[in-house]
Design an enzyme around this catalytic site. Structure first.
Site, mmCIF file in Angstrom:
data_model
loop_
_atom_site.group_PDB
_atom_site.id
_atom_site.type_symbol
_atom_site.label_atom_id
_atom_site.label_comp_id
_atom_site.label_asym_id
_atom_site.label_seq_id
_atom_site.Cartn_x
_atom_site.Cartn_y
_atom_site.Cartn_z
ATOM 1 N N SER A 7 0.858 -1.179 0.000
ATOM 2 C CA SER A 7 0.000 0.000 0.000
ATOM 3 C C SER A 7 0.890 1.223 0.000
ATOM 4 O O SER A 7 1.667 1.435 0.925
ATOM 5 C CB SER A 7 -0.885 0.010 1.245
ATOM 6 O OG SER A 7 -1.425 1.312 1.407
ATOM 7 N N HIS A 32 -1.645 -1.463 -3.827
ATOM 8 C CA HIS A 32 -2.891 -1.198 -3.115
ATOM 9 C C HIS A 32 -2.988 0.315 -2.893
ATOM 10 O O HIS A 32 -2.090 0.921 -2.304
ATOM 11 C CB HIS A 32 -2.811 -1.945 -1.776
ATOM 12 C CG HIS A 32 -4.030 -1.868 -0.925
ATOM 13 N ND1 HIS A 32 -5.053 -2.797 -1.005
ATOM 14 C CD2 HIS A 32 -4.401 -0.989 0.046
ATOM 15 C CE1 HIS A 32 -5.988 -2.488 -0.115
ATOM 16 N NE2 HIS A 32 -5.619 -1.393 0.528
ATOM 17 N N ASP A 34 -5.016 3.280 -1.210
ATOM 18 C CA ASP A 34 -6.006 3.596 -0.180
ATOM 19 C C ASP A 34 -6.623 4.956 -0.445
ATOM 20 O O ASP A 34 -6.015 5.992 -0.194
ATOM 21 C CB ASP A 34 -5.337 3.560 1.198
ATOM 22 C CG ASP A 34 -5.084 2.134 1.665
ATOM 23 O OD1 ASP A 34 -6.041 1.342 1.655
ATOM 24 O OD2 ASP A 34 -3.938 1.817 2.027
ATOM 25 N N MET A 36 -9.302 7.654 0.490
ATOM 26 C CA MET A 36 -10.122 8.043 1.649
ATOM 27 C C MET A 36 -10.690 9.443 1.431
ATOM 28 O O MET A 36 -9.969 10.336 0.970
ATOM 29 C CB MET A 36 -9.266 8.044 2.914
ATOM 30 C CG MET A 36 -8.562 6.725 3.164
ATOM 31 S SD MET A 36 -7.640 6.774 4.713
ATOM 32 C CE MET A 36 -6.765 5.193 4.624
ATOM 33 N N HIS A 65 -8.701 0.681 -3.081
ATOM 34 C CA HIS A 65 -9.500 0.400 -1.884
ATOM 35 C C HIS A 65 -10.304 1.665 -1.589
ATOM 36 O O HIS A 65 -9.776 2.638 -1.073
ATOM 37 C CB HIS A 65 -8.548 0.016 -0.741
ATOM 38 C CG HIS A 65 -9.241 -0.281 0.552
ATOM 39 N ND1 HIS A 65 -8.558 -0.494 1.732
ATOM 40 C CD2 HIS A 65 -10.555 -0.396 0.862
ATOM 41 C CE1 HIS A 65 -9.427 -0.722 2.699
ATOM 42 N NE2 HIS A 65 -10.644 -0.657 2.203
ATOM 43 N N MET A 67 -12.401 3.815 0.273
ATOM 44 C CA MET A 67 -12.979 4.149 1.580
ATOM 45 C C MET A 67 -13.644 5.505 1.435
ATOM 46 O O MET A 67 -13.210 6.517 2.002
ATOM 47 C CB MET A 67 -11.875 4.146 2.640
ATOM 48 C CG MET A 67 -11.399 2.734 2.960
ATOM 49 S SD MET A 67 -9.797 2.735 3.787
ATOM 50 C CE MET A 67 -8.705 2.842 2.379
ATOM 51 N N MET A 136 -10.626 -6.673 6.490
ATOM 52 C CA MET A 136 -9.870 -5.646 7.216
ATOM 53 C C MET A 136 -9.449 -6.199 8.572
ATOM 54 O O MET A 136 -10.254 -6.762 9.312
ATOM 55 C CB MET A 136 -10.721 -4.392 7.427
ATOM 56 C CG MET A 136 -11.074 -3.615 6.162
ATOM 57 S SD MET A 136 -9.653 -3.167 5.148
ATOM 58 C CE MET A 136 -8.723 -2.108 6.276
ATOM 59 N N ASP A 174 -5.835 -6.883 5.149
ATOM 60 C CA ASP A 174 -5.311 -5.507 5.124
ATOM 61 C C ASP A 174 -5.357 -4.874 6.511
ATOM 62 O O ASP A 174 -6.426 -4.735 7.097
ATOM 63 C CB ASP A 174 -6.178 -4.691 4.142
ATOM 64 C CG ASP A 174 -5.725 -3.248 3.991
ATOM 65 O OD1 ASP A 174 -4.624 -2.903 4.434
ATOM 66 O OD2 ASP A 174 -6.497 -2.468 3.389
HETATM 67 C C1 DX5 Z 1 -6.268 1.249 6.388
HETATM 68 C C2 DX5 Z 1 -5.828 0.923 4.976
HETATM 69 C C3 DX5 Z 1 -4.675 -0.025 4.932
HETATM 70 C C4 DX5 Z 1 -3.503 0.491 5.710
HETATM 71 C C5 DX5 Z 1 -2.365 -0.453 5.725
HETATM 72 O O1 DX5 Z 1 -7.323 2.136 6.312
HETATM 73 O O2 DX5 Z 1 -6.877 0.323 4.272
HETATM 74 O O3 DX5 Z 1 -4.380 -0.386 3.596
HETATM 75 O O4 DX5 Z 1 -3.110 1.754 5.303
HETATM 76 O O5 DX5 Z 1 -1.357 0.101 6.527
HETATM 77 P P1 DX5 Z 1 -0.491 -0.792 7.505
HETATM 78 O O6 DX5 Z 1 0.062 -1.929 6.717
HETATM 79 O O7 DX5 Z 1 0.526 0.162 8.012
HETATM 80 O O8 DX5 Z 1 -1.436 -1.255 8.580
HETATM 81 ZN ZN ZN Z 2 -6.381 -0.602 2.334
#
Ligand code: DX5
Ligand code: ZN
Length: 214
Positions: A7, A32, A34, A36, A65, A67, A136, A174
Site C-alpha cells: 500500500s 494497493h 487507499d 479516503m 480500496h 474508503m 480488514m 489488510d
Molecule cells: C487502512 C488501509 C490499509 C492500511 C495499511 O485504512 O486500508 O491499507 O493503510 O497500513 P499498515 O500496513 O501500516 O497497517
Molecule cells: Zn487498504
C-alpha cells in the site's frame, strides 16, 4: 506463498516513483491504493490524479480500496485514471449489486471489503463473482495500526466458504500486516497480504521477500 500488495499510503510523495519501482523490482504482485474521502473514514488521501501518476510508474495491477461514502459514484473516475480492481466496502451506503455489475460490464474486476466488526456471513452472497474478498484487520482510516487478531476468524470463515463452494475468489487481508501477523493471516487462509508501514518502514526488498515466503 501469498501474493503481496504494497500500500503506497506509507510512501513519501517526493520518492514515490522510486519506491514503486523498487517494490516492482522486488516482486510485488500489485499495488494497493487507499482512497479516503474524510467522510467514510476520518482521513483524506488520494484522488484520481495521483492514481494517474502511479499508473505511469508501473505495469502491475492497481487495486483501489475505496474508503469513500459513495464508491458507486466515484469508481469510474479511478478506472479512467488507470485502476484495475475496485475494492468496495460492504458498509458503504450504496447499491452493491448494481455497482459490481457496472464494474464487471466495464471489463474491470471488483472485490468486497468487510470491516473487523462485520461477520463474513454478511457478505457470503457477494463472494461468487468477486475477484477478491478483502478482510480488514484494522478499522480503516490510517496506516500503522495494530493487527486485530479477531479478524482471523473472518479469514478462516472465508477460506472455508470459498473452498466448500469451489470458488476462485482470493482472500486478501489488510491492516497491521508484518512478518508475524502476516504468517497468522496466511495460516488462516489468506492469499494476498496488503502492507504499508511494514514494507515502507524498512528495507523494501527484504520485507517484501519476507512476506512472500510466509
Ligand atoms: C487502512 C488501509 C490499509 C492500511 C495499511 O485504512 O486500508 O491499507 O493503510 O497500513 P499498515 O500496513 O501500516 O497497517
Ligand atoms: Zn487498504
Amino acid at each position: 506463498m501469498p501474493l503481496v500488495s504494497p500500500s503506497i499510503i506509507s510512501c513519501k510523495l517526493e520518492t514515490l516513483r522510486e519506491q514503486i519501482n523498487q517494490s516492482e523490482a522486488s516482486s510485488a504482485d500489485m499495488f494497493h491504493l487507499d482512497v479516503m474521502d474524510g467522510h467514510f473514514v476520518p482521513n483524506l488521501t488520494m484522488g484520481p490524479d495521483l492514481v494517474r501518476a502511479i499508473r505511469m510508474s508501473t505495469k502491475l495491477p492497481l487495486e483501489a480500496h475505496l474508503m469513500v461514502e459513495r464508491p458507486d459514484k466515484y469508481w469510474r473516475k479511478f478506472s479512467e485514471a488507470g485502476a484495475d480492481i475496485f475494492l468496495i466496502h460492504y458498509e458503504s451506503p450504496c447499491n452493491l449489486q448494481n455497482t459490481f455489475k457496472e464494474i464487471e460490464s466495464s471489463g474491470k474486476r471488483y472485490g468486497i471489503v468487510i470491516n473487523p466488526d462485520t461477520d463474513f456471513s454478511a457478505v457470503e452472497r457477494y463472494v461468487p463473482g468477486a475477484y477478491i474478498i478483502l478482510i480488514m484487520s484494522v478499522y480503516p482510516g490510517f496506516s500503522g495500526q495494530s493487527f486485530i487478531e479477531m479478524s482471523l476468524e473472518n479469514v478462516r470463515k472465508a477460506r472455508e466458504f470459498i473452498d466448500r463452494n469451489k470458488l476462485d475468489t482470493k482472500i486478501e487481508v489488510d491492516g497491521g500486516i508484518n512478518n508475524i501477523t502476516g504468517k497468522k493471516a496466511v495460516a488462516a487462509g489468506a492469499d494476498i497480504l496488503v502492507s504499508a508501514s511494514y514494507i515502507y518502514g524498512g528495507d523494501i526488498a527484504e520485507r517484501i521477500s519476507i512476506l512472500k515466503k510466509l
